[in-house]
Design a protein around this motif. Structure first.
Motif, PDB file in Angstrom:
ATOM      1  N   CYS A  87      -6.086   4.239   9.524  1.00  0.00           N
ATOM      2  CA  CYS A  87      -6.276   2.925   8.932  1.00  0.00           C
ATOM      3  C   CYS A  87      -4.931   2.203   8.947  1.00  0.00           C
ATOM      4  N   THR A 119     -12.674  -0.861  -1.952  1.00  0.00           N
ATOM      5  CA  THR A 119     -13.263   0.479  -2.115  1.00  0.00           C
ATOM      6  C   THR A 119     -14.435   0.666  -1.166  1.00  0.00           C
ATOM      7  N   MET A 126     -13.302   1.162   2.445  1.00  0.00           N
ATOM      8  CA  MET A 126     -12.731   2.498   2.652  1.00  0.00           C
ATOM      9  C   MET A 126     -13.827   3.553   2.734  1.00  0.00           C
ATOM     10  N   VAL A 159       1.620   3.700   3.363  1.00  0.00           N
ATOM     11  CA  VAL A 159       1.731   2.803   2.215  1.00  0.00           C
ATOM     12  C   VAL A 159       3.198   2.720   1.783  1.00  0.00           C
ATOM     13  N   ALA A 195      -1.339   0.014  -4.673  1.00  0.00           N
ATOM     14  CA  ALA A 195      -2.061   0.618  -3.546  1.00  0.00           C
ATOM     15  C   ALA A 195      -2.040   2.140  -3.638  1.00  0.00           C
ATOM     16  N   LYS A 196      -0.904   2.703  -4.039  1.00  0.00           N
ATOM     17  CA  LYS A 196      -0.812   4.168  -4.130  1.00  0.00           C
ATOM     18  C   LYS A 196      -1.767   4.711  -5.193  1.00  0.00           C
ATOM     19  N   TYR A 231      -5.346   4.525  -3.629  1.00  0.00           N
ATOM     20  CA  TYR A 231      -5.658   5.563  -2.659  1.00  0.00           C
ATOM     21  C   TYR A 231      -5.721   6.954  -3.286  1.00  0.00           C
ATOM     22  N   LYS A 232      -4.744   7.263  -4.123  1.00  0.00           N
ATOM     23  CA  LYS A 232      -4.639   8.624  -4.648  1.00  0.00           C
ATOM     24  C   LYS A 232      -5.583   8.877  -5.822  1.00  0.00           C
ATOM     25  N   LEU A 259      -9.499   7.097  -4.719  1.00  0.00           N
ATOM     26  CA  LEU A 259     -10.183   7.543  -3.500  1.00  0.00           C
ATOM     27  C   LEU A 259      -9.892   8.991  -3.114  1.00  0.00           C
ATOM     28  N   TYR A 269      -6.960  10.421  -1.951  1.00  0.00           N
ATOM     29  CA  TYR A 269      -5.998  10.679  -0.881  1.00  0.00           C
ATOM     30  C   TYR A 269      -4.796  11.448  -1.431  1.00  0.00           C
ATOM     31  N   SER A 299      -3.400  10.888   3.299  1.00  0.00           N
ATOM     32  CA  SER A 299      -4.564  11.222   4.120  1.00  0.00           C
ATOM     33  C   SER A 299      -5.674  11.826   3.270  1.00  0.00           C
ATOM     34  N   LYS A 300      -6.844  11.871   3.873  1.00  0.00           N
ATOM     35  CA  LYS A 300      -7.998  12.497   3.234  1.00  0.00           C
ATOM     36  C   LYS A 300      -8.771  13.272   4.294  1.00  0.00           C
TER      37      LYS A 300
END
Length: 248
Positions: free
Chosen positions: A152, A168, A171, A190, A197-198, A201-202, A205, A207, A226-227
């Motif tokens: 991404c 969301t 993603m 990021v 944003a961190k 994502y973490k 979501l 990540y 990553s995920k």
């Protein structure tokens, strides 16, 4: 009784045999690794060549929530006209220019334009009924660290549409694309200063910092997260050669 000379000859022969055997195994491993990486590149290229990644995800091609009624479409950047490129870049610049100006790389408009509209760039565009662009994802299918990755490059939401769940949702669509096409993980970059944003994502979501991310000694002002995507048994993926290790 064998002579000392015979014993030495046997020892030398055994060493030569082991040496040849070791070389043959290394040669075979190099070939397996090369074949795997070639197959991986082809695997990613096939995904890159798909015209519409949303074709089999029709329930997720619309977003109707929090006063937003949007249609998602999938496009190759090479098909954009000037007006679409201008729309995308305007949202990107409004959201990210200040962060780039504060970063080590700085804001170089020409470089960002070329990256956003590279021939390998693929996009998910979220538009309203009036045609307004509310958000987009810039993605590519690439090989990173001997793995197939949906990378991404950007996910941006128009300022007027932020905090309404669209980021969301997009993603999650990326995760579905990765799963249905058999990809191992999703990765993205990021900025360290982009705390919001961190957290997104973490914490929201799931990540994590990727092993491929720069360490503290490299003094970079960004990290790679990553995920891992659940394996899709219906997809015939290139098989990792025994002995070839990954960092994640």
């Amino acid at each position: 009784m064998s002579s000392r000379s015979d014993s030495n000859n046997n020892s030398t022969s055994n060493k030569n045999y082991r040496s040849r055997d070791k070389k043959e195994k290394k040669k075979a491993f190099r070939k397996q690794t090369n074949d795997y990486l070639c197959a991986l590149e082809q695997f990613c290229r096939r995904a890159q060549n798909v015209d519409n990644m949303l074709e089999n995800l029709k329930p997720f091609s619309t977003y109707n929530k929090n006063d937003l009624t949007l249609t998602l479409s999938y496009m190759k950047s090479e098909l954009f006209d000037d007006s679409v490129r201008d729309e995308i870049f305007l949202i990107f610049e409004q959201n990210m220019r200040e962060m780039y100006e504060k970063s080590d790389v700085g804001w170089i408009r020409k470089e960002k334009w070329e990256e956003l509209f590279d021939s390998d760039a693929r996009y998910i565009l979220a538009r309203g009924e009036d045609g307004l662009l509310h958000g987009f994802v810039h993605l590519r299918f690439v090989v990173e660290d001997n793995q197939d990755v949906l990378y991404c490059y950007e996910i941006q939401v128009n300022k007027i549409s932020q905090s309404k769940g669209l980021g969301t949702f997009m993603m999650k669509v990326l995760e579905l694309i990765a799963f249905y096409n058999g990809f191992s993980k999703i990765m993205l970059t990021v900025f360290d200063i982009n705390e919001e944003a961190k957290v997104f994502y973490k914490n929201k979501l799931g990540y994590v910092v990727d092993p491929f991310s720069p360490d503290e000694e490299e003094e970079c002002d960004y990290e790679i997260v990553s995920k891992v995507i659940k394996n899709n048994p219906k997809i015939d993926r290139p098989k990792l050669p025994e002995g070839l290790t990954l960092t994640s």
